[in-house]
Write a protein that holds these residues in place. Structure first.
Motif, mmCIF file in Angstrom:
data_model
loop_
_atom_site.group_PDB
_atom_site.id
_atom_site.type_symbol
_atom_site.label_atom_id
_atom_site.label_comp_id
_atom_site.label_asym_id
_atom_site.label_seq_id
_atom_site.Cartn_x
_atom_site.Cartn_y
_atom_site.Cartn_z
ATOM 1 N N LEU A 1 10.623 15.475 7.951
ATOM 2 C CA LEU A 1 10.948 16.154 6.690
ATOM 3 C C LEU A 1 12.298 16.854 6.743
ATOM 4 C CD1 LEU A 1 7.542 17.874 6.050
ATOM 5 C CD2 LEU A 1 8.704 16.386 4.447
ATOM 6 N N ALA B 1 2.570 3.949 -3.259
ATOM 7 C CA ALA B 1 3.629 3.921 -4.283
ATOM 8 C C ALA B 1 4.498 5.161 -4.161
ATOM 9 C CB ALA B 1 3.025 3.805 -5.682
ATOM 10 N N VAL C 1 0.865 -1.189 0.000
ATOM 11 C CA VAL C 1 0.000 0.000 0.000
ATOM 12 C C VAL C 1 0.900 1.237 0.000
ATOM 13 C CG1 VAL C 1 -1.800 1.284 1.217
ATOM 14 C CG2 VAL C 1 -1.795 -1.222 1.268
ATOM 15 N N SER D 1 -3.077 8.357 -4.957
ATOM 16 C CA SER D 1 -3.028 9.464 -5.926
ATOM 17 C C SER D 1 -3.218 8.925 -7.339
ATOM 18 C CB SER D 1 -1.714 10.224 -5.929
ATOM 19 O OG SER D 1 -1.027 10.090 -4.786
ATOM 20 N N ASP E 1 2.579 3.477 3.321
ATOM 21 C CA ASP E 1 1.711 4.590 2.950
ATOM 22 C C ASP E 1 1.999 5.861 3.744
ATOM 23 O OD1 ASP E 1 0.724 3.099 5.073
ATOM 24 O OD2 ASP E 1 -1.375 3.506 4.631
ATOM 25 N N GLY E 2 3.274 6.038 4.114
ATOM 26 C CA GLY E 2 3.711 7.352 4.572
ATOM 27 C C GLY E 2 3.397 7.675 6.026
ATOM 28 N N ALA F 1 -6.222 4.278 -6.248
ATOM 29 C CA ALA F 1 -6.816 3.186 -5.457
ATOM 30 C C ALA F 1 -6.376 3.353 -4.009
ATOM 31 C CB ALA F 1 -6.353 1.839 -5.996
ATOM 32 N N ARG F 2 -7.313 3.746 -3.175
ATOM 33 C CA ARG F 2 -6.976 4.010 -1.775
ATOM 34 C C ARG F 2 -7.344 2.809 -0.894
ATOM 35 N NH1 ARG F 2 -10.204 8.261 1.818
ATOM 36 N NH2 ARG F 2 -9.423 7.504 3.817
ATOM 37 N N ALA F 3 -6.375 2.343 -0.129
ATOM 38 C CA ALA F 3 -6.642 1.229 0.781
ATOM 39 C C ALA F 3 -7.505 1.759 1.917
ATOM 40 C CB ALA F 3 -5.333 0.692 1.321
ATOM 41 N N TYR G 1 2.159 21.988 -0.789
ATOM 42 C CA TYR G 1 2.331 20.874 0.149
ATOM 43 C C TYR G 1 2.710 21.467 1.506
ATOM 44 C CZ TYR G 1 4.595 16.936 2.428
ATOM 45 O OH TYR G 1 4.964 15.970 3.322
ATOM 46 N N GLY H 1 15.856 15.211 6.046
ATOM 47 C CA GLY H 1 16.264 15.060 4.649
ATOM 48 C C GLY H 1 16.695 13.650 4.319
ATOM 49 N N GLY I 1 14.162 9.688 2.049
ATOM 50 C CA GLY I 1 14.336 8.944 0.796
ATOM 51 C C GLY I 1 15.401 7.880 0.927
ATOM 52 N N ALA J 1 9.397 4.163 -0.890
ATOM 53 C CA ALA J 1 9.514 2.858 -0.232
ATOM 54 C C ALA J 1 8.685 1.799 -0.965
ATOM 55 C CB ALA J 1 9.070 2.969 1.229
ATOM 56 N N GLY J 2 7.434 2.136 -1.273
ATOM 57 C CA GLY J 2 6.545 1.161 -1.912
ATOM 58 C C GLY J 2 7.029 0.750 -3.292
ATOM 59 N N ASP K 1 4.935 16.915 -5.619
ATOM 60 C CA ASP K 1 5.377 17.771 -4.511
ATOM 61 C C ASP K 1 6.684 17.312 -3.872
ATOM 62 O OD1 ASP K 1 2.575 19.140 -4.136
ATOM 63 O OD2 ASP K 1 2.254 16.976 -4.099
ATOM 64 N N ALA L 1 6.472 -0.175 6.499
ATOM 65 C CA ALA L 1 7.811 0.170 5.996
ATOM 66 C C ALA L 1 7.877 1.662 5.691
ATOM 67 C CB ALA L 1 8.106 -0.634 4.723
HETATM 68 C C1 LIG Z 1 3.888 14.893 -1.355
HETATM 69 C C2 LIG Z 1 5.096 14.583 -0.520
HETATM 70 C C3 LIG Z 1 6.154 15.497 -0.434
HETATM 71 C C4 LIG Z 1 7.265 15.210 0.355
HETATM 72 N N1 LIG Z 1 8.290 16.081 0.392
HETATM 73 C C5 LIG Z 1 9.403 15.774 1.066
HETATM 74 C C6 LIG Z 1 10.542 16.595 1.026
HETATM 75 O O1 LIG Z 1 10.534 17.573 0.343
HETATM 76 N N2 LIG Z 1 11.660 16.271 1.773
HETATM 77 C C7 LIG Z 1 11.693 15.134 2.541
HETATM 78 O O2 LIG Z 1 12.705 14.868 3.193
HETATM 79 N N3 LIG Z 1 10.626 14.308 2.555
HETATM 80 C C8 LIG Z 1 9.512 14.604 1.836
HETATM 81 N N4 LIG Z 1 8.446 13.761 1.856
HETATM 82 C C9 LIG Z 1 8.590 12.551 2.624
HETATM 83 C C10 LIG Z 1 9.472 11.590 1.864
HETATM 84 O O3 LIG Z 1 8.943 11.371 0.591
HETATM 85 C C11 LIG Z 1 9.536 10.351 2.672
HETATM 86 O O4 LIG Z 1 10.178 10.609 3.914
HETATM 87 C C12 LIG Z 1 10.332 9.256 2.026
HETATM 88 O O5 LIG Z 1 10.337 9.310 0.661
HETATM 89 C C13 LIG Z 1 9.780 7.918 2.494
HETATM 90 O O6 LIG Z 1 8.705 7.678 1.703
HETATM 91 P P1 LIG Z 1 7.588 6.619 1.900
HETATM 92 O O7 LIG Z 1 7.534 5.911 0.620
HETATM 93 O O8 LIG Z 1 7.761 5.848 3.152
HETATM 94 O O9 LIG Z 1 6.325 7.557 2.134
HETATM 95 P P2 LIG Z 1 5.675 8.656 1.204
HETATM 96 O O10 LIG Z 1 6.660 9.289 0.309
HETATM 97 O O11 LIG Z 1 4.887 9.543 2.082
HETATM 98 O O12 LIG Z 1 4.709 7.808 0.258
HETATM 99 C C14 LIG Z 1 3.526 7.204 0.756
HETATM 100 C C15 LIG Z 1 2.578 7.019 -0.395
HETATM 101 O O13 LIG Z 1 1.440 6.316 0.085
HETATM 102 C C16 LIG Z 1 0.287 6.880 -0.494
HETATM 103 N N5 LIG Z 1 -0.852 6.577 0.376
HETATM 104 C C17 LIG Z 1 -1.143 7.108 1.590
HETATM 105 N N6 LIG Z 1 -2.239 6.535 2.105
HETATM 106 C C18 LIG Z 1 -2.661 5.632 1.196
HETATM 107 C C19 LIG Z 1 -3.752 4.718 1.161
HETATM 108 N N7 LIG Z 1 -4.636 4.612 2.165
HETATM 109 N N8 LIG Z 1 -3.913 3.922 0.060
HETATM 110 C C20 LIG Z 1 -3.026 4.019 -0.975
HETATM 111 N N9 LIG Z 1 -1.985 4.870 -0.996
HETATM 112 C C21 LIG Z 1 -1.794 5.651 0.090
HETATM 113 C C22 LIG Z 1 0.608 8.359 -0.609
HETATM 114 O O14 LIG Z 1 -0.186 9.006 -1.570
HETATM 115 C C23 LIG Z 1 2.079 8.326 -0.988
HETATM 116 O O15 LIG Z 1 2.278 8.311 -2.367
HETATM 117 C C24 LIG Z 1 7.314 13.999 1.103
HETATM 118 C C25 LIG Z 1 6.252 13.087 1.013
HETATM 119 C C26 LIG Z 1 5.152 13.358 0.196
HETATM 120 C C27 LIG Z 1 4.025 12.358 0.089
#
Ligand SMILES: Cc1cc2nc3c(=O)[nH]c(=O)nc-3n(C[C@H](O)[C@H](O)[C@H](O)COP(=O)(O)OP(=O)(O)OC[C@H]3O[C@@H](n4cnc5c(N)ncnc54)[C@H](O)[C@@H]3O)c2cc1C
Length: 394
Positions: A299, A8, A6, A32, A159-160, A127-129, A270, A302, A305, A11-12, A38, A290
């Motif tokens: 944030l 993309a 869940v 999304s 999912d963040g 597609a939202r979980a 954002y 830094g 990612g 990490a996903g 963003d 994860a």
């Molecule tokens: C829009 C945005 C901008 C960011 N900007 C920065 C930045 O500038 N600098 C920085 O250090 N970090 C930023 N981050 C955080 C950074 O991307 C993360 O710390 C890092 O990339 C780890 O990402 P992640 O894949 O664990 O989570 P995320 O990058 O947050 O990705 C999670 C994904 O899960 C999706 N999601 C959430 N809920 C659901 C659900 N119920 N069903 C399906 N999908 C779902 C979200 O739309 C998102 O695409 C940002 C994150 C986002 C979403």
């Protein structure tokens, strides 16, 4: 074996690719409609570099990296109050440091899905979980708006920071979200004059209690990061235009460059709270969290990612050889045991980095100036570079 991932984000996407390459079938659901545009510049160093090299992603990230010349703090008249030569700093810090725009990282990870044989990974945008269920021998998710249910051997919530999978499995967000007392807004504007003024610098205002950071991008664009103190009066989703008004109010009086940036600020940039996720455990039966969902570092660290790539790579490496459902729970336990110390250490340095980013008074600002100026002094430059890197990394 089959997995549902869940989210993309970085990490996903990396998880889906690595599991797909290992022969798993993966359903990747993302709320999304497509890759998210963003985000601002992230320093890419530490564990993510090693993992990216291992899985062949590093050269592709290097290809989209920015060549930041210097980090420069400026007063309202635009005069530099302290300057850090970025190339020299990266050399002294003794490691590979890339400057990557978050959306570029996400797009690179998305393009890398093409390496997986067709039909192994199915990516569902829009597609939202919503509901997650896990039994003895399955994990299941219902997605909206289709109402379809997907079933697999394991479910991974990537999912963040505001993870809905976490909320479903472990309870409401406030139990795990540790606010660092700030908010950060990020957006990109297009303005040839502003972009030329900033050039290849990361320009930051040398202000107290708020910091505006600007990067000059390719093609006349400027990426902005506005960090300010959080307030109980600031809702997460203010109405149309209200967020822009809030930012204009918070960042008034910081000079002509910031004024121009705020003129161009989109209506709904954002904007999120600067926080960490701290949980006693990340896995339960056939499910695991994860990336930011389980251990956001904030944030401002830094490092999100880098940790997303490294954690996803490790989880996929541990799951890859699993051939029987019985082996899933021990694999998830092994992942958590190996990955937790890295996340906890990054969170400790993330907290230090956040306070350095937003000095509360003149004394703290002075310490920051001295620290940065120290990188220009032969003899102590290496020491200071290491100290800065230890503050933002580990
Ligand atoms: C829009 C945005 C901008 C960011 N900007 C920065 C930045 O500038 N600098 C920085 O250090 N970090 C930023 N981050 C955080 C950074 O991307 C993360 O710390 C890092 O990339 C780890 O990402 P992640 O894949 O664990 O989570 P995320 O990058 O947050 O990705 C999670 C994904 O899960 C999706 N999601 C959430 N809920 C659901 C659900 N119920 N069903 C399906 N999908 C779902 C979200 O739309 C998102 O695409 C940002 C994150 C986002 C979403």
């Amino acid at each position: 074996m089959k997995a549902i991932v869940v989210g993309a984000g970085i990490a996903g996407l990396v998880l889906a690719r690595q599991l797909g390459l290992a022969g798993w079938r993966v359903e990747l659901v993302e709320k999304s409609r497509g890759p998210r545009p963003d985000g601002y510049m992230m320093d890419f160093f530490g564990p993510g570099v090693e993992a990216a090299v291992r899985i062949g992603l590093y050269p592709r990230l290097e290809a989209v990296a920015y060549d930041v010349e210097a980090v420069e703090y400026v007063d309202p008249a635009g005069r530099a109050t302290s300057r850090l030569d970025y190339h020299r700093f990266a050399r002294l810090a003794g490691g590979k440091v890339l400057s990557l725009l978050r959306p570029d990282m996400e797009r690179t990870a998305l393009a890398a899905l093409d390496d997986v044989p067709p039909d192994r990974v199915r990516l569902h945008y829009g597609a939202r979980a919503t509901q997650v269920r896990a039994g003895e021998d399955y994990a299941e998710v219902t997605v909206s708006p289709s109402g379809n249910t997907l079933r697999a051997d394991v479910l991974i919530g990537a999912d963040g920071i505001h993870s809905e999978v976490r909320a479903e499995l472990y309870g409401p967000e406030p139990r795990f979200l540790r606010s660092l007392g700030m908010r950060a807004a990020a957006f990109i504007v297009s303005d040839a004059e502003l972009s030329a003024r900033i050039g290849n610098r990361f320009m930051l205002t040398d202000s107290i209690g708020r910091t505006a950071g600007l990067y000059g991008l390719r093609t006349d664009e400027v990426a902005a990061l506005l960090v300010y103190q959080d307030s109980p009066e600031y809702p997460d989703s203010p109405g149309s235009g209200l967020l822009r008004e809030r930012l204009r109010r918070e960042f008034a009086g910081l000079g002509a460059t910031v004024d121009r940036l705020l003129e161009l600020c989109p209506e709904r940039p954002y904007d999120d709270t600067v926080a960490q996720i701290v949980m006693p455990t990340w896995h339960k039966g056939r499910t695991v969290l994860a990336g930011d969902a389980s251990g956001a570092v904030s944030l401002l660290a830094g490092q999100g990612g880098s940790l997303a790539i490294a954690g996803a790579t490790l989880l996929a490496e541990i799951l890859a050889p699993v051939e029987s459902p019985k082996a899933i729970a021990p694999a998830l336990l092994a992942f958590e045991q190996r990955w937790r110390p890295v996340v906890e250490s990054a969170q400790a340095s993330g907290r230090r980095a956040a306070s350095a980013f937003l000095p509360a008074n003149r004394a703290q600002r002075l310490v920051r100036r001295w620290t940065i100026q120290g990188t220009a002094l032969p003899g102590i430059d290496r020491l200071v570079a290491r100290r800065i890197l230890r503050t933002i990394a580990k």
